[in-house]
Design an enzyme around this catalytic site. Structure first.
Site, PDB file in Angstrom:
ATOM      1  N   THR A  35      53.041  71.265  13.404  1.00 57.40           N
ATOM      2  CA  THR A  35      52.764  71.661  12.019  1.00 57.40           C
ATOM      3  C   THR A  35      51.856  70.650  11.339  1.00 57.40           C
ATOM      4  OG1 THR A  35      54.851  70.579  11.537  1.00 57.40           O
ATOM      5  CG2 THR A  35      54.876  72.965  11.547  1.00 57.40           C
ATOM      6  N   ALA A 122      56.947  60.108  27.280  1.00 57.54           N
ATOM      7  CA  ALA A 122      58.219  60.763  26.985  1.00 57.54           C
ATOM      8  C   ALA A 122      58.149  61.567  25.691  1.00 57.54           C
ATOM      9  CB  ALA A 122      59.328  59.724  26.885  1.00 57.54           C
ATOM     10  N   ASP A 172      52.689  61.095  14.102  1.00 57.77           N
ATOM     11  CA  ASP A 172      53.137  59.965  14.923  1.00 57.77           C
ATOM     12  C   ASP A 172      52.760  58.626  14.291  1.00 57.77           C
ATOM     13  OD1 ASP A 172      53.620  62.128  16.452  1.00 57.77           O
ATOM     14  OD2 ASP A 172      52.224  61.629  18.063  1.00 57.77           O
TER      15      ASP A 172
HETATM   16  C1  GLA Z   1      51.857  65.036  19.231  1.00 60.93           C
HETATM   17  C2  GLA Z   1      50.767  64.743  18.221  1.00 60.93           C
HETATM   18  C3  GLA Z   1      51.278  64.956  16.793  1.00 60.93           C
HETATM   19  C4  GLA Z   1      51.948  66.325  16.654  1.00 60.93           C
HETATM   20  C5  GLA Z   1      52.945  66.563  17.787  1.00 60.93           C
HETATM   21  C6  GLA Z   1      53.506  67.962  17.772  1.00 60.93           C
HETATM   22  O1  GLA Z   1      52.892  64.098  19.141  1.00 60.93           O
HETATM   23  O2  GLA Z   1      50.302  63.430  18.340  1.00 60.93           O
HETATM   24  O3  GLA Z   1      50.240  64.820  15.872  1.00 60.93           O
HETATM   25  O4  GLA Z   1      51.004  67.350  16.571  1.00 60.93           O
HETATM   26  O5  GLA Z   1      52.366  66.338  19.056  1.00 60.93           O
HETATM   27  O6  GLA Z   1      54.290  68.154  16.645  1.00 60.93           O
END
Ligand code: GLA
Length: 388
Positions: A35, A122, A172
């Site tokens: 999202t 992971a 993240d």
């Molecule tokens: C990865 C990406 C994030 C996000 C997630 C899915 O971790 O780095 O930006 O899009 O996938 O929610």
């Protein structure tokens, strides 16, 4: 992770002098997957493991001497080299240094040694932990800490886009920089407003099961999902020239139905997942405020189903772990992070925990010849300097 361990390697591999040490965590995400790049909501928290780096200016104009302690790999390169290093771990150092320069930080040559205890591949964002850790160090060593936390988040994301081939969102890096112990965060990825949610579900545990299928976002499948979403937005925008449609967040269910036939089934079904996931995050926030963990868990299962069947980012092993969770009466379980391997995140009642872990290990090992790794989630702090 041990400061003395990192320090001893830093001293050994360079000129005997010590530097400053920084730490940034990996992350979990309770709900809200795929999202972030659609302007929706996410619900992450930092974890108590991550990346630790010792760094020190080395007096050169732009020579970086870098040592990856866990890999026992040394790479030296110049920031002025337009191609940068080839080793994938060193590209994070090269990329974040370039992005910090763009933000006005006069980055010069430095030595760096780093190690990590966040499991690689992971789905716990070891790469974001690297970016925010190195950025935090560069800001401190060369930038008088003038770069804001949000700009550090965006520099980490730009590193992924410009140097590592992943068109990720901001979840993240956000979690790694802004995390606080004991708290999850609900972030609105469109406005960038966020709130901290103390998370201590009485009577439940949050546990990750690592399928040990290595998740890898570089390459097409992740970016391909993003392209599908952007394609749908383009079609909706063309039908409504009066409106402002930047991401799927700006689109309604009705507008999605209007373009159903033109965008093709695959893009339609992916966009449908994203709209549903946005609503699920909000439903989970409401449920958490009422202490209604049954609803939280139900939404987690719905997310798994959507990520597996509609968004198609699961794999056989993750689906199997999800089935085991269901059989064991686990309250909520789903794929966590980008998918294509990595972990499931599970909300499980205290009294069911032991049986769940035992059953998951036995059944998974019987089918795939290896046990899933178990990580009990401890929600930790975001990026910081830990030693001068
Ligand atoms: C990865 C990406 C994030 C996000 C997630 C899915 O971790 O780095 O930006 O899009 O996938 O929610």
């Amino acid at each position: 992770m041990d400061i003395e361990f990192v320090r001893s390697r830093f001293i050994k591999h360079f000129d005997g002098k010590t530097g400053k040490i920084y730490h940034s965590p990996g992350r979990i995400n309770l709900i809200g997957e795929h999202t972030d790049y659609n302007g929706g909501f996410v619900f992450p928290g930092a974890v108590d493991c991550g990346i630790m780096a010792e760094m020190r200016p080395n007096g050169t104009e732009d020579t970086i001497m870098a040592y990856a302690i866990d890999l026992k790999d040394r790479v030296d390169f110049k920031l002025s080299d337009p191609n940068g290093p080839r080793a994938s771990w060193a590209r994070y150092i090269y990329g974040i240094s370039k992005e910090m320069q763009k933000l006005g930080v006069p980055v010069k040559g430095y030595n760096i040694a780093f190690a990590g205890d966040v499991p690689l591949g992971a789905g716990m964002s070891s790469s974001a932990a690297m970016e925010s850790c190195f950025a935090c160090g560069l800001n401190d060593l060369f930038g008088e800490n003038k770069v804001s936390k949000w700009d550090i988040v965006l520099a980490g994301q730009a590193t992924e886009h410009n140097y590592c081939g992943v068109n990720c969102g901001i979840m993240d890096q956000f979690a790694s920089v802004f995390g606080q112990a004991g708290k999850l965060m609900r972030l609105d990825c469109r406005s960038r407003e966020f709130e901290y949610y103390p998370f201590d579900p009485q009577g439940y545990k949050l546990v990750l099961l690592n399928s040990c299928v290595k998740h890898e976002l570089a390459g097409s499948p992740y970016n391909d999902r993003r392209n599908s979403c952007e394609n749908v937005v383009k079609h909706i925008a063309a039908k409504h020239p009066e409106g402002k449609f930047e991401t799927l967040r700006d689109c309604t269910w009705e507008q999605l139905e209007e373009v159903k036939d033109e965008v093709g089934h695959e893009d339609y079904i992916r966009a449908k997942f994203v709209l549903g996931e946005k609503d699920r995050v909000l439903a989970v926030c409401d449920a958490l405020e009422k202490g209604d963990y049954e609803t939280v868990g139900k939404k987690m299962y719905e997310t798994h189903e959507g990520l597996s069947k509609d968004y198609e980012v699961s794999c056989e092993e993750l689906d199997y772990l999800n089935d085991i969770a269901k059989e064991c009466g686990v309250t909520g379980s789903r794929i966590m992070g980008g998918g294509f391997g990595g972990c499931t995140i599970n909300l499980v009642k205290d009294e069911l925990y032991d049986n769940f872990i035992k059953t998951a290990k036995e059944k998974y090992a019987a089918k795939y010849g290896k046990e899933p790794k178990v990580y009990n989630v401890v929600i930790g702090d975001g990026s910081k300097k830990i030693s001068d």
